[in-house]
Write a protein that holds these residues in place. Structure first.
Motif, PDB file in Angstrom:
ATOM      1  N   ASP A 145       0.808  -1.222   0.000  1.00  0.00           N
ATOM      2  CA  ASP A 145       0.000   0.000   0.000  1.00  0.00           C
ATOM      3  C   ASP A 145       0.840   1.271   0.000  1.00  0.00           C
ATOM      4  N   CYS A 146       2.160   1.116  -0.135  1.00  0.00           N
ATOM      5  CA  CYS A 146       3.070   2.249  -0.365  1.00  0.00           C
ATOM      6  C   CYS A 146       2.967   3.310   0.746  1.00  0.00           C
ATOM      7  N   ASP A 147       2.892   2.844   1.994  1.00  0.00           N
ATOM      8  CA  ASP A 147       2.851   3.780   3.113  1.00  0.00           C
ATOM      9  C   ASP A 147       4.148   3.774   3.914  1.00  0.00           C
ATOM     10  N   GLY A 148       5.155   3.031   3.443  1.00  0.00           N
ATOM     11  CA  GLY A 148       6.438   2.968   4.127  1.00  0.00           C
ATOM     12  C   GLY A 148       6.540   1.859   5.139  1.00  0.00           C
ATOM     13  N   ASP A 149       5.434   1.141   5.416  1.00  0.00           N
ATOM     14  CA  ASP A 149       5.441   0.022   6.356  1.00  0.00           C
ATOM     15  C   ASP A 149       5.228  -1.279   5.595  1.00  0.00           C
ATOM     16  N   VAL A 150       5.786  -2.362   6.144  1.00  0.00           N
ATOM     17  CA  VAL A 150       5.708  -3.672   5.508  1.00  0.00           C
ATOM     18  C   VAL A 150       4.876  -4.611   6.370  1.00  0.00           C
ATOM     19  N   ASP A 151       3.828  -5.186   5.782  1.00  0.00           N
ATOM     20  CA  ASP A 151       2.987  -6.178   6.471  1.00  0.00           C
ATOM     21  C   ASP A 151       2.436  -5.682   7.796  1.00  0.00           C
ATOM     22  N   GLU A 152       2.156  -4.370   7.886  1.00  0.00           N
ATOM     23  CA  GLU A 152       1.585  -3.866   9.127  1.00  0.00           C
ATOM     24  C   GLU A 152       0.242  -4.546   9.399  1.00  0.00           C
ATOM     25  N   ASP A 153      -0.026  -4.803  10.675  1.00  0.00           N
ATOM     26  CA  ASP A 153      -1.253  -5.452  11.146  1.00  0.00           C
ATOM     27  C   ASP A 153      -1.327  -6.931  10.788  1.00  0.00           C
ATOM     28  N   CYS A 154      -0.270  -7.498  10.233  1.00  0.00           N
ATOM     29  CA  CYS A 154      -0.284  -8.936   9.963  1.00  0.00           C
ATOM     30  C   CYS A 154       0.029  -9.690  11.253  1.00  0.00           C
ATOM     31  N   PRO A 155      -0.722 -10.732  11.593  1.00  0.00           N
ATOM     32  CA  PRO A 155      -0.503 -11.447  12.858  1.00  0.00           C
ATOM     33  C   PRO A 155       0.813 -12.208  12.882  1.00  0.00           C
ATOM     34  N   CYS A 156       1.375 -12.345  14.084  1.00  0.00           N
ATOM     35  CA  CYS A 156       2.638 -13.055  14.252  1.00  0.00           C
ATOM     36  C   CYS A 156       2.817 -13.399  15.731  1.00  0.00           C
ATOM     37  N   GLU A 157       3.831 -14.176  16.034  1.00  0.00           N
ATOM     38  CA  GLU A 157       4.158 -14.553  17.405  1.00  0.00           C
ATOM     39  C   GLU A 157       5.199 -13.593  17.954  1.00  0.00           C
ATOM     40  N   ASP A 158       4.944 -13.013  19.136  1.00  0.00           N
ATOM     41  CA  ASP A 158       5.874 -12.061  19.739  1.00  0.00           C
ATOM     42  C   ASP A 158       7.284 -12.625  19.785  1.00  0.00           C
ATOM     43  N   GLY A 159       8.227 -11.797  19.358  1.00  0.00           N
ATOM     44  CA  GLY A 159       9.628 -12.183  19.365  1.00  0.00           C
ATOM     45  C   GLY A 159      10.113 -12.759  18.057  1.00  0.00           C
ATOM     46  N   GLY A 180      15.923  -5.598   5.107  1.00  0.00           N
ATOM     47  CA  GLY A 180      16.001  -5.270   6.511  1.00  0.00           C
ATOM     48  C   GLY A 180      15.360  -6.377   7.325  1.00  0.00           C
ATOM     49  N   THR A 181      15.042  -6.101   8.579  1.00  0.00           N
ATOM     50  CA  THR A 181      14.415  -7.094   9.450  1.00  0.00           C
ATOM     51  C   THR A 181      13.208  -6.494  10.147  1.00  0.00           C
ATOM     52  N   GLN A 182      12.258  -7.369  10.502  1.00  0.00           N
ATOM     53  CA  GLN A 182      11.084  -6.990  11.267  1.00  0.00           C
ATOM     54  C   GLN A 182      10.993  -7.873  12.499  1.00  0.00           C
ATOM     55  N   VAL A 183      10.549  -7.285  13.600  1.00  0.00           N
ATOM     56  CA  VAL A 183      10.350  -8.022  14.845  1.00  0.00           C
ATOM     57  C   VAL A 183       8.868  -7.963  15.209  1.00  0.00           C
ATOM     58  N   CYS A 184       8.315  -9.084  15.657  1.00  0.00           N
ATOM     59  CA  CYS A 184       6.911  -9.152  16.044  1.00  0.00           C
ATOM     60  C   CYS A 184       6.743  -8.613  17.456  1.00  0.00           C
ATOM     61  N   GLU A 185       5.904  -7.620  17.593  1.00  0.00           N
ATOM     62  CA  GLU A 185       5.632  -7.021  18.889  1.00  0.00           C
ATOM     63  C   GLU A 185       4.130  -6.843  19.051  1.00  0.00           C
ATOM     64  N   GLY A 186       3.600  -7.330  20.151  1.00  0.00           N
ATOM     65  CA  GLY A 186       2.173  -7.207  20.405  1.00  0.00           C
ATOM     66  C   GLY A 186       1.320  -7.963  19.408  1.00  0.00           C
ATOM     67  N   GLY A 187       1.861  -9.037  18.871  1.00  0.00           N
ATOM     68  CA  GLY A 187       1.097  -9.863  17.950  1.00  0.00           C
ATOM     69  C   GLY A 187       1.057  -9.370  16.524  1.00  0.00           C
ATOM     70  N   VAL A 188       1.725  -8.251  16.199  1.00  0.00           N
ATOM     71  CA  VAL A 188       1.790  -7.751  14.827  1.00  0.00           C
ATOM     72  C   VAL A 188       3.231  -7.387  14.500  1.00  0.00           C
ATOM     73  N   TRP A 189       3.526  -7.341  13.222  1.00  0.00           N
ATOM     74  CA  TRP A 189       4.886  -7.029  12.790  1.00  0.00           C
ATOM     75  C   TRP A 189       5.163  -5.537  12.961  1.00  0.00           C
ATOM     76  N   GLY A 190       6.356  -5.244  13.475  1.00  0.00           N
ATOM     77  CA  GLY A 190       6.779  -3.861  13.621  1.00  0.00           C
ATOM     78  C   GLY A 190       7.330  -3.328  12.317  1.00  0.00           C
ATOM     79  N   LYS A 191       7.970  -2.179  12.374  1.00  0.00           N
ATOM     80  CA  LYS A 191       8.527  -1.550  11.177  1.00  0.00           C
ATOM     81  C   LYS A 191       9.691  -2.348  10.631  1.00  0.00           C
ATOM     82  N   CYS A 192       9.863  -2.244   9.320  1.00  0.00           N
ATOM     83  CA  CYS A 192      11.005  -2.870   8.656  1.00  0.00           C
ATOM     84  C   CYS A 192      12.206  -1.937   8.839  1.00  0.00           C
TER      85      CYS A 192
END
Length: 385
Positions: A145-159, A180-192
């Motif tokens: 969606d070209c907003d600068g974030d990758v897979d925002e709001d996608c579910p994941c396991e913390d850590g 780059g890398t993304q870390v799952c925080e609060g059940g969703v992916w953080g920033k890349c």
């Protein structure tokens, strides 16, 4: 030459992805935008006024409000006045080309969004072809969606951690671009974080836009790279067999466009030679030919049928009439239940008035010249009634 549609010869196939254009929408077709299966995003407006919002934040319908158009075009490859045209009031030199974008400036060259290109024809810029605007974000490691974030709001396991890249897949391994890398925080992916995505190309001996070419924009001149090119009408590129080629820079000058396929007159070969999206639609018909049939069906004309030239009869077989022609294409003239052998007024004949006496009247369904020829006394359209 598409000076500004930059691509390396080794990466020509990557340009094909630009063909997939998104279609602006002013909301879901359903009356309830929060109904199951309704679009996740609302889009409205065109050009720099284009806006995109989440359709149902918190389960409540949202309203999409387009931006405010500029008073006039700025001649910057954008649709500033939001009328659906790019740089329409800007002068240009015939044959000149430039990059353009049909979406909002805030999404230009962000994530999967990419510039298209337009050409100058008769001093006026054409439509912007192959511009890619924002799409719905999906969980694929990309910024759809070209907003600068990758897979925002996608579910994941913390850590959990994963690689990510905020631009197009084919650019992620072209230096200086990198993942780059993304870390799952609060059940969703953080920033890349740590990814390097394409930037505007500059004349600095660096491939800023990660397209495989260094300083490959007209402002930098020709510096030894291989550039993409296409000399056919822009709208025909990647249609049918048509595709771009490449030019090699030598001694500061670009050579001819090599290996491109541009439109040609349509042939009868099962190929869309003129790249208009239809096969054999304007294949040239040939001249006269012999069908190897008899009578009126012998004369033919070459036509395109099932991707092959065929000799098609000019005339189809018809019921035999008294005219000196083999109408039913069986090799015999005027045979069957006819009175007049030759349809000429040339003297006495036993069964029809052809200039002399008529001893025997024609029965129903037989050929006649005048009503007196018929036993019924009625001759209509040369047939006894």
């Amino acid at each position: 030459m598409l000076h500004r549609m930059i691509l390396r010869a080794a990466g020509l196939s990557s340009l094909a992805a630009l063909v997939a254009l998104t279609t602006p929408s002013c909301g879901p077709a359903s009356e309830d935008p929060c109904a199951p299966g309704a679009p996740a995003l609302l889009s409205c407006g065109v050009g720099e006024c284009r806006a995109q919002v989440e359709a149902c934040p918190g389960g409540e319908p949202a309203e999409c409000v387009p931006g405010t158009p500029a008073a006039e075009e700025f001649c910057d490859g954008m649709d500033n006045d939001c009328d659906g045209n790019v740089d329409e009031d800007c002068s240009c030199a015939v044959g000149e080309e430039q990059r353009c974008y049909t979406g909002a400036l805030s999404t230009r060259r962000i994530g999967m969004c990419r510039d298209g290109f337009q050409q100058c024809v008769t001093g006026i810029w054409t439509d912007c072809f192959h511009s890619v605007e924002p799409d719905v974000e999906v969980c694929n490691g990309l910024d759809d969606d070209c907003d600068g974030d990758v897979d925002e709001d996608c579910p994941c396991e913390d850590g959990d951690q994963k690689l990510c890249f905020g631009s197009r897949p084919e650019e992620r391994f072209v230096a200086p671009c990198q993942e780059g890398t993304q870390v799952c925080e609060g059940g969703v992916w953080g920033k890349c974080t740590g990814d390097v995505t394409p930037a505007m190309e500059q004349c600095d001996l660096i491939d800023n836009d990660c397209d495989g070419g260094t300083d490959n924009i007209p402002a930098c001149g020709c510096v030894g790279d291989t550039l993409g090119c296409y000399t056919g009408p822009p709208e025909t590129m990647w249609v049918g067999p048509c595709q771009p080629g490449f030019q090699v820079c030598s001694f500061g000058k670009l050579g001819p466009c090599q290996n491109e396929v541009i439109p040609h007159p349509e042939l009868c070969n099962g190929i869309d030679d003129d790249c208009d999206g239809t096969v054999d639609d304007e294949a040239q018909e040939g001249g006269p030919c012999e069908t190897n049939m008899l009578g009126a069906c012998a004369e033919g004309k070459v036509q395109c049928k099932l991707a092959e030239p065929k000799c098609i009869p000019v005339n189809v077989a018809l019921p035999e009439i008294c005219n000196g022609i083999d109408d039913d294409c069986d090799g015999d003239l005027d045979e069957g239940s006819f009175c007049c052998p030759d349809a000429e007024l040339n003297g006495d004949e036993s069964d029809v008035d052809c200039g002399g006496s008529c001893m025997n009247k024609c029965g129903t369904g037989r050929a006649c010249l005048v009503s007196a020829d018929c036993a019924s006394g009625v001759c209509t359209a040369d047939v006894c009634q």
